[in-house]
Write a protein that holds these residues in place. Structure first.
Motif, PDB file in Angstrom:
ATOM      1  N   MET A   8       0.845  -1.194   0.000  1.00  0.00           N
ATOM      2  CA  MET A   8       0.000   0.000   0.000  1.00  0.00           C
ATOM      3  C   MET A   8       0.881   1.244   0.000  1.00  0.00           C
ATOM      4  SD  MET A   8      -2.898  -1.411  -0.195  1.00  0.00           S
ATOM      5  CE  MET A   8      -3.895   0.067  -0.168  1.00  0.00           C
ATOM      6  N   ASP A   9       0.492   2.224  -0.811  1.00  0.00           N
ATOM      7  CA  ASP A   9       1.244   3.473  -0.888  1.00  0.00           C
ATOM      8  C   ASP A   9       1.112   4.266   0.412  1.00  0.00           C
ATOM      9  OD1 ASP A   9       1.656   2.723  -3.506  1.00  0.00           O
ATOM     10  OD2 ASP A   9       0.585   4.423  -4.384  1.00  0.00           O
ATOM     11  N   ARG A  10       2.190   4.932   0.770  1.00  0.00           N
ATOM     12  CA  ARG A  10       2.122   5.880   1.881  1.00  0.00           C
ATOM     13  C   ARG A  10       1.306   7.083   1.401  1.00  0.00           C
ATOM     14  NH1 ARG A  10       5.598   4.769   5.991  1.00  0.00           N
ATOM     15  NH2 ARG A  10       7.354   3.417   5.497  1.00  0.00           N
ATOM     16  N   PRO A  11       0.533   7.696   2.278  1.00  0.00           N
ATOM     17  CA  PRO A  11      -0.213   8.900   1.880  1.00  0.00           C
ATOM     18  C   PRO A  11       0.728   9.972   1.333  1.00  0.00           C
ATOM     19  CG  PRO A  11      -0.937   8.123   4.039  1.00  0.00           C
ATOM     20  CD  PRO A  11       0.281   7.309   3.669  1.00  0.00           C
ATOM     21  N   GLY A  12       0.273  10.655   0.303  1.00  0.00           N
ATOM     22  CA  GLY A  12       1.024  11.775  -0.251  1.00  0.00           C
ATOM     23  C   GLY A  12       2.180  11.391  -1.156  1.00  0.00           C
ATOM     24  N   ARG A  17       5.367   8.127  -6.944  1.00  0.00           N
ATOM     25  CA  ARG A  17       5.002   6.937  -7.728  1.00  0.00           C
ATOM     26  C   ARG A  17       5.240   7.188  -9.212  1.00  0.00           C
ATOM     27  NH1 ARG A  17       2.317   2.258  -8.316  1.00  0.00           N
ATOM     28  NH2 ARG A  17       1.969   1.797  -6.143  1.00  0.00           N
ATOM     29  N   VAL A  18       4.830   8.324  -9.711  1.00  0.00           N
ATOM     30  CA  VAL A  18       5.013   8.651 -11.126  1.00  0.00           C
ATOM     31  C   VAL A  18       6.506   8.721 -11.463  1.00  0.00           C
ATOM     32  CG1 VAL A  18       4.654  10.443 -12.874  1.00  0.00           C
ATOM     33  CG2 VAL A  18       2.786   9.820 -11.331  1.00  0.00           C
ATOM     34  N   VAL A  50      -3.379   3.350  -5.352  1.00  0.00           N
ATOM     35  CA  VAL A  50      -3.226   3.343  -3.898  1.00  0.00           C
ATOM     36  C   VAL A  50      -2.228   2.287  -3.419  1.00  0.00           C
ATOM     37  CG1 VAL A  50      -5.529   4.311  -3.510  1.00  0.00           C
ATOM     38  CG2 VAL A  50      -5.214   1.823  -3.556  1.00  0.00           C
ATOM     39  N   GLY A  51      -1.723   1.472  -4.345  1.00  0.00           N
ATOM     40  CA  GLY A  51      -0.773   0.433  -3.968  1.00  0.00           C
ATOM     41  C   GLY A  51      -0.555  -0.541  -5.103  1.00  0.00           C
ATOM     42  N   SER A  52       0.028  -1.694  -4.752  1.00  0.00           N
ATOM     43  CA  SER A  52       0.309  -2.735  -5.738  1.00  0.00           C
ATOM     44  C   SER A  52      -0.001  -4.100  -5.147  1.00  0.00           C
ATOM     45  CB  SER A  52       1.793  -2.704  -6.130  1.00  0.00           C
ATOM     46  OG  SER A  52       2.141  -1.490  -6.746  1.00  0.00           O
ATOM     47  N   LEU A  53      -0.369  -5.027  -6.023  1.00  0.00           N
ATOM     48  CA  LEU A  53      -0.576  -6.417  -5.627  1.00  0.00           C
ATOM     49  C   LEU A  53       0.234  -7.278  -6.585  1.00  0.00           C
ATOM     50  CD1 LEU A  53      -2.019  -8.478  -3.818  1.00  0.00           C
ATOM     51  CD2 LEU A  53      -3.858  -8.510  -5.520  1.00  0.00           C
ATOM     52  N   LEU A  54       1.119  -8.091  -6.025  1.00  0.00           N
ATOM     53  CA  LEU A  54       2.017  -8.929  -6.814  1.00  0.00           C
ATOM     54  C   LEU A  54       1.870 -10.378  -6.374  1.00  0.00           C
ATOM     55  CD1 LEU A  54       5.204  -6.770  -6.156  1.00  0.00           C
ATOM     56  CD2 LEU A  54       3.592  -6.472  -8.017  1.00  0.00           C
ATOM     57  N   ALA A  55       1.989 -11.293  -7.310  1.00  0.00           N
ATOM     58  CA  ALA A  55       2.059 -12.727  -7.009  1.00  0.00           C
ATOM     59  C   ALA A  55       3.227 -13.274  -7.813  1.00  0.00           C
ATOM     60  CB  ALA A  55       0.764 -13.435  -7.367  1.00  0.00           C
ATOM     61  N   ILE A  56       4.300 -13.630  -7.097  1.00  0.00           N
ATOM     62  CA  ILE A  56       5.558 -13.992  -7.747  1.00  0.00           C
ATOM     63  C   ILE A  56       6.120 -15.249  -7.090  1.00  0.00           C
ATOM     64  CG2 ILE A  56       7.887 -13.193  -8.302  1.00  0.00           C
ATOM     65  CD1 ILE A  56       6.850 -10.306  -7.935  1.00  0.00           C
ATOM     66  N   ASP A  57       6.710 -16.101  -7.911  1.00  0.00           N
ATOM     67  CA  ASP A  57       7.342 -17.317  -7.431  1.00  0.00           C
ATOM     68  C   ASP A  57       8.733 -16.983  -6.872  1.00  0.00           C
ATOM     69  OD1 ASP A  57       7.885 -20.025  -6.985  1.00  0.00           O
ATOM     70  OD2 ASP A  57       8.635 -20.309  -9.026  1.00  0.00           O
ATOM     71  N   PHE A  58       8.936 -17.276  -5.601  1.00  0.00           N
ATOM     72  CA  PHE A  58      10.222 -17.110  -4.931  1.00  0.00           C
ATOM     73  C   PHE A  58      10.573 -18.409  -4.218  1.00  0.00           C
ATOM     74  CE2 PHE A  58       9.014 -12.583  -5.072  1.00  0.00           C
ATOM     75  CZ  PHE A  58      10.219 -11.987  -5.423  1.00  0.00           C
ATOM     76  N   PRO A  59      11.842 -18.702  -4.050  1.00  0.00           N
ATOM     77  CA  PRO A  59      12.228 -19.938  -3.368  1.00  0.00           C
ATOM     78  C   PRO A  59      11.980 -19.917  -1.862  1.00  0.00           C
ATOM     79  CG  PRO A  59      14.181 -18.708  -4.016  1.00  0.00           C
ATOM     80  CD  PRO A  59      12.990 -18.005  -4.614  1.00  0.00           C
ATOM     81  N   SER A  60      11.870 -18.704  -1.263  1.00  0.00           N
ATOM     82  CA  SER A  60      11.703 -18.611   0.185  1.00  0.00           C
ATOM     83  C   SER A  60      11.225 -17.213   0.572  1.00  0.00           C
ATOM     84  CB  SER A  60      13.037 -18.877   0.887  1.00  0.00           C
ATOM     85  OG  SER A  60      13.949 -17.832   0.584  1.00  0.00           O
ATOM     86  N   ALA A  76      12.532   4.089  -2.249  1.00  0.00           N
ATOM     87  CA  ALA A  76      12.188   5.509  -2.284  1.00  0.00           C
ATOM     88  C   ALA A  76      11.254   5.912  -1.140  1.00  0.00           C
ATOM     89  CB  ALA A  76      11.541   5.850  -3.624  1.00  0.00           C
ATOM     90  N   GLY A  77      10.803   4.942  -0.342  1.00  0.00           N
ATOM     91  CA  GLY A  77       9.908   5.249   0.773  1.00  0.00           C
ATOM     92  C   GLY A  77       8.460   5.396   0.375  1.00  0.00           C
ATOM     93  N   GLY A  78       8.078   4.825  -0.754  1.00  0.00           N
ATOM     94  CA  GLY A  78       6.716   4.988  -1.250  1.00  0.00           C
ATOM     95  C   GLY A  78       5.683   4.050  -0.651  1.00  0.00           C
ATOM     96  N   TYR A  79       6.120   2.930  -0.092  1.00  0.00           N
ATOM     97  CA  TYR A  79       5.185   1.944   0.433  1.00  0.00           C
ATOM     98  C   TYR A  79       5.155   1.936   1.954  1.00  0.00           C
ATOM     99  CZ  TYR A  79       4.938  -0.462  -4.134  1.00  0.00           C
ATOM    100  OH  TYR A  79       4.737  -0.792  -5.442  1.00  0.00           O
TER     101      TYR A  79
END
Length: 100
Positions: A8-12, A17-18, A50-60, A76-79
């Protein structure tokens, strides 16, 4: 193992983000072959990110955390603090969804 990552993005941080988006997308592209899905979350208007949703394969989980540490929006401190869970896909993917 597929991990779902809610960021989720930090307010402001709309301008941030751009500015960081090109670097963020390039960083994500490095994992394209391991990505189940990824994209922005928006407000009800469908336009305001307002944020991002990711589904990624990682080993751990440690690999997820290491990847997130170098993720451009994170650096950058955005999340706000990420929410990470293992995801078990129990439903077949839809090709071409949503229909256009």
């Amino acid at each position: 193992m597929i991990y779902v990552i809610l960021l989720m993005d930090r307010p402001g941080t709309a301008d941030l983000r751009v500015q960081v988006r090109p670097e963020h997308r390039a960083y994500l592209a490095q994992l394209a072959d391991r990505m189940a899905f990824a994209g922005p979350l928006t407000s009800e208007d469908g336009q305001t990110t307002v944020g991002s949703l990711l589904a990624i394969d990682f080993p751990s989980r440690a690999a997820v955390d290491a990847w997130l540490k170098d993720e451009p929006f994170t650096k950058a401190g955005g999340y706000e603090a990420p929410v990470v869970h293992v995801f078990n896909n129990m439903w077949p993917q839809k090709v071409g969804f949503p229909p256009t």
